[in-house]
Write a protein that holds these residues in place. Structure first.
Motif, short mmCIF file in Angstrom:
data_model
loop_
_atom_site.label_atom_id
_atom_site.label_comp_id
_atom_site.label_asym_id
_atom_site.label_seq_id
_atom_site.Cartn_x
_atom_site.Cartn_y
_atom_site.Cartn_z
N ALA A 58 -3.33 15.73 -4.46
CA ALA A 58 -3.84 14.91 -3.43
C ALA A 58 -4.76 14.03 -3.55
N GLY A 59 -4.66 12.77 -2.68
CA GLY A 59 -5.56 11.71 -2.73
C GLY A 59 -5.29 10.62 -1.98
N LEU A 60 -5.58 9.43 -2.31
CA LEU A 60 -5.55 8.26 -1.30
C LEU A 60 -4.42 7.45 -1.95
N GLU A 61 -3.68 6.65 -1.12
CA GLU A 61 -2.69 5.51 -1.70
C GLU A 61 -3.23 4.23 -0.71
N MET A 62 -3.47 3.27 -1.54
CA MET A 62 -3.95 1.91 -1.14
C MET A 62 -2.85 0.60 -1.48
N GLY A 63 -2.69 -0.16 -0.72
CA GLY A 63 -1.91 -1.30 -0.96
C GLY A 63 -2.01 -2.47 -0.55
N MET A 64 -1.06 -3.42 -0.64
CA MET A 64 -1.12 -4.99 0.18
C MET A 64 0.29 -5.13 0.27
N VAL A 65 0.58 -5.70 1.55
CA VAL A 65 2.05 -6.05 1.90
C VAL A 65 1.85 -7.63 2.38
N GLY A 66 2.65 -8.42 1.90
CA GLY A 66 2.60 -9.69 1.96
C GLY A 66 3.90 -10.24 2.57
N SER A 67 3.74 -11.40 3.20
CA SER A 67 5.14 -12.04 3.59
C SER A 67 5.71 -12.99 2.46
N GLU A 68 6.92 -13.42 2.89
CA GLU A 68 7.68 -14.28 1.82
C GLU A 68 6.97 -15.65 1.96
N GLY A 69 6.07 -16.15 2.98
CA GLY A 69 5.49 -17.15 2.56
C GLY A 69 4.03 -17.00 1.80
N GLY A 70 3.72 -15.87 1.50
CA GLY A 70 2.45 -15.61 0.76
C GLY A 70 1.35 -14.93 1.69
N ALA A 71 1.29 -15.08 2.90
CA ALA A 71 0.33 -14.66 3.76
C ALA A 71 0.29 -13.16 3.79
N LEU A 72 -1.01 -12.69 3.75
CA LEU A 72 -1.31 -11.47 3.52
C LEU A 72 -0.92 -10.75 5.13
N VAL A 73 -0.16 -9.57 5.25
CA VAL A 73 0.18 -9.09 6.52
C VAL A 73 -0.34 -7.69 6.49
N ASP A 74 -0.70 -6.95 5.54
CA ASP A 74 -1.33 -5.74 5.82
C ASP A 74 -1.91 -5.06 4.44
N THR A 75 -3.13 -4.13 4.61
CA THR A 75 -3.46 -3.53 3.58
C THR A 75 -3.53 -1.97 3.81
N PRO A 76 -2.31 -1.37 3.98
CA PRO A 76 -2.30 0.03 4.42
C PRO A 76 -3.12 1.09 3.42
N VAL A 77 -3.89 1.97 4.05
CA VAL A 77 -4.59 3.03 3.30
C VAL A 77 -4.00 4.35 4.08
N LYS A 78 -3.49 5.19 2.92
CA LYS A 78 -2.76 6.47 3.36
C LYS A 78 -3.52 7.51 2.36
N PHE A 79 -3.35 8.91 3.15
CA PHE A 79 -3.53 10.07 2.65
C PHE A 79 -2.35 10.60 2.04
N TRP A 80 -2.28 11.15 0.91
CA TRP A 80 -0.92 11.91 0.33
C TRP A 80 -1.31 13.28 -0.31
N GLY A 81 -0.34 13.95 -0.36
CA GLY A 81 -0.43 15.43 -0.76
C GLY A 81 0.70 15.67 -1.32
N ASN A 82 0.68 16.77 -2.19
CA ASN A 82 2.02 17.21 -2.89
C ASN A 82 1.77 18.68 -3.25
N VAL A 83 2.66 19.55 -2.74
CA VAL A 83 2.56 20.93 -3.29
C VAL A 83 3.92 21.49 -3.94
N THR A 84 3.74 22.03 -5.07
CA THR A 84 4.88 22.57 -5.58
C THR A 84 5.24 23.86 -5.47
N LEU A 85 6.30 24.18 -4.80
CA LEU A 85 6.89 25.60 -4.39
C LEU A 85 7.43 26.31 -5.60
N LEU A 86 8.38 25.46 -6.26
CA LEU A 86 9.24 26.01 -7.15
C LEU A 86 9.25 25.27 -8.33
N SER A 87 9.17 25.76 -9.57
CA SER A 87 9.35 25.09 -10.72
C SER A 87 9.81 25.94 -11.84
#
Length: 218
Positions: A58-87
């Motif tokens: 588990a942790g955080l996911e941070m990023g940057m999304v821009g337009s084709e012209g180079g302008a900054l569109v969004d800087t999303p911050v998300k929580f993420w998690g992963n549980v292995t049920l079977l391996s």
């Protein structure tokens, strides 16, 4: 626009720099995985493997999304998690299954994904691999479940020649739209692969395509 482009260059440089220490961090139980998602989108996933009997990450996911012209569109911050049920990794067979969640830290919108995969030696000449994914989406703004996406694939590989036949199918928006494809892949050595594919898109049109891929790892 200049500012957006400058941010893009900085994020790209950071992603390249972090990738060099990603493997070392994961050896210590940390997860640090930068990625270039597209020409205008970068992200970095950070987190840790929890010391539990069932593998949990588990942790955080941070990023940057821009337009084709180079302008900054969004800087999303998300929580993420992963549980292995079977391996399970047995001689001649490998089975895996896990549940992953990705949640927007600001809106509460999230996606819950269950993934299962199997790879088996069907005969001395052929290997069979199947993958299934099911994603349920929740709209935090509307406070309701917003959709269901399902996909699956079946791959039959002739080990002696590196030739693979691949069937895929997918639906989105709670089975309102469907897509499918049939592909033939041929490997030439360890790094070069040529693929011929026939796609049936969401518009019910068949589209043939041929592409080549060359991978280098160091």
């Amino acid at each position: 626009m200049v500012l957006g482009k400058r941010h893009g260059v900085i994020i790209a440089a950071v992603a390249i720099g972090l990738s060099s220490v990603s493997a070392h961090a994961q050896e210590k139980g940390l997860i640090w995985s930068p990625a270039k998602n597209s020409d205008q989108s970068y992200s970095a996933r950070i987190g840790a493997k929890l010391p539990t009997e069932t593998p949990i990450r588990a942790g955080l996911e941070m990023g940057m999304v821009g337009s084709e012209g180079g302008a900054l569109v969004d800087t999303p911050v998300k929580f993420w998690g992963n549980v292995t049920l079977l391996s399970s990794n047995l001689p001649g067979a490998r089975v895996a299954g896990d549940i992953a969640v990705l949640m927007n830290a600001l809106t509460g919108s999230s996606a819950w994904t269950m993934t299962t995969s199997q790879k088996r030696i069907a005969t001395p000449d052929f290997d069979v691999e199947s993958n299934r994914n099911m994603t349920v989406r929740y709209d935090g703004t509307a406070q309701q479940w917003s959709g269901l996406d399902v996909s699956q694939s079946l791959r039959l590989t002739r080990s002696a020649t590196g030739t693979a036949f691949v069937l895929t199918g997918a639906s989105r928006e709670t089975f309102d739209e469907f897509t499918s494809s049939v592909a033939v892949e041929q490997k030439f050595g360890d790094n070069f692969t040529v693929t011929g594919k026939l796609n049936q898109g969401y518009e019910d049109r068949f589209r043939p395509s041929v592409n080549a891929r060359y991978n280098i790892r160091w």
